[in-house]
Design a protein around this motif. Structure first.
Motif, PDB file in Angstrom:
ATOM      1  N   VAL A  18      -7.203  32.147  35.105  1.00 57.72           N
ATOM      2  CA  VAL A  18      -6.281  31.399  36.003  1.00 57.72           C
ATOM      3  C   VAL A  18      -6.764  31.636  37.417  1.00 57.72           C
ATOM      4  N   TYR A  62      -4.870  34.019  46.493  1.00 60.83           N
ATOM      5  CA  TYR A  62      -4.736  34.165  44.785  1.00 60.83           C
ATOM      6  C   TYR A  62      -3.337  34.813  44.509  1.00 60.83           C
ATOM      7  N   ALA A  83       0.426  38.279  39.180  1.00 60.71           N
ATOM      8  CA  ALA A  83      -0.777  39.055  39.525  1.00 60.71           C
ATOM      9  C   ALA A  83      -0.801  40.252  40.139  1.00 60.71           C
ATOM     10  N   ALA A 141      -7.526  30.378  41.346  1.00 58.70           N
ATOM     11  CA  ALA A 141      -6.715  29.868  42.684  1.00 58.70           C
ATOM     12  C   ALA A 141      -7.882  29.325  43.343  1.00 58.70           C
ATOM     13  N   PRO A 184      -3.682  25.011  36.140  1.00 60.71           N
ATOM     14  CA  PRO A 184      -3.086  26.342  36.086  1.00 60.71           C
ATOM     15  C   PRO A 184      -4.450  27.474  35.194  1.00 60.71           C
ATOM     16  N   LYS A 185      -5.193  26.646  34.643  1.00 58.13           N
ATOM     17  CA  LYS A 185      -6.097  27.798  33.778  1.00 58.13           C
ATOM     18  C   LYS A 185      -7.438  26.879  34.020  1.00 58.13           C
ATOM     19  N   ARG A 209      -0.816  31.761  44.799  1.00 54.67           N
ATOM     20  CA  ARG A 209      -0.979  31.138  43.638  1.00 54.67           C
ATOM     21  C   ARG A 209      -0.302  31.764  42.351  1.00 54.67           C
ATOM     22  N   HIS A 210      -0.658  32.936  42.228  1.00 56.39           N
ATOM     23  CA  HIS A 210      -0.300  33.678  40.904  1.00 56.39           C
ATOM     24  C   HIS A 210       0.709  35.041  41.417  1.00 56.39           C
TER      25      HIS A 210
END
Length: 158
Positions: A42, A108, A115, A44, A20-21, A111-112
């Motif tokens: 973070v 992106y 955001a 993707a 994840p990071k 995944r997040h």
């Protein structure tokens, strides 16, 4: 993973890149002197397995990229180990460029999803990290260096 266990370096790199990071290294120029600059990001992964980032134009790492597009990403899989140097990690070397492809934005935000709150802000842009080389340290003394072109980063389709 035990020291005697065999791994497929490409599979291990893919696994680590899905953490994840990551730590993002750029080159900072301060009054004509260059310094490494590392920050937390973070990422993707796009459809070809290349890292994607969402970064603010106001950040130091973006200001650094405007001068030098070469960068690195470190994915650290050593969490929870008493001896972190025995754990897996991969450092990617490559070049970073803005991407305006809708597919990259979608990947992106898939995944997040949180955001999405700031992805539309005027100072935020999506970036694609084109991998040139990967250095996998799969544990103490277990090192694999692969050229970006040698890595089939594409994720297997389910």
């Amino acid at each position: 993973m035990k020291m005697t266990e065999q791994i497929d370096p490409k599979d291990e790199i893919r696994r680590l890149m899905n953490l994840p990071k990551a730590y993002f290294g750029t080159v900072a120029d301060r009054d004509g002197s260059k310094y490494p600059f590392v920050s937390l990001v973070v990422p993707a992964i796009d459809g070809d397995g290349q890292p994607l980032l969402l970064l603010s134009d106001l950040s130091d790492h973006v200001k650094n990229l405007q001068v030098e597009s070469k960068a690195s990403l470190l994915f650290d899989g050593t969490a929870g180990r008493d001896e972190p140097l025995t754990g897996p990690r991969v450092t990617l070397l490559g070049e970073v460029a803005v991407t305006e492809a809708a597919v990259d934005r979608d990947a992106y935000l898939a995944r997040h999803p949180t955001a999405d709150l700031y992805a539309g802000f005027k100072d935020f842009r999506f970036y694609r990290f084109k991998v040139r080389e990967a250095l996998l340290v799969a544990g103490f003394g277990r090192i694999h260096r692969l050229a970006g072109d040698d890595l089939p980063f594409r994720h297997p389709r389910a």
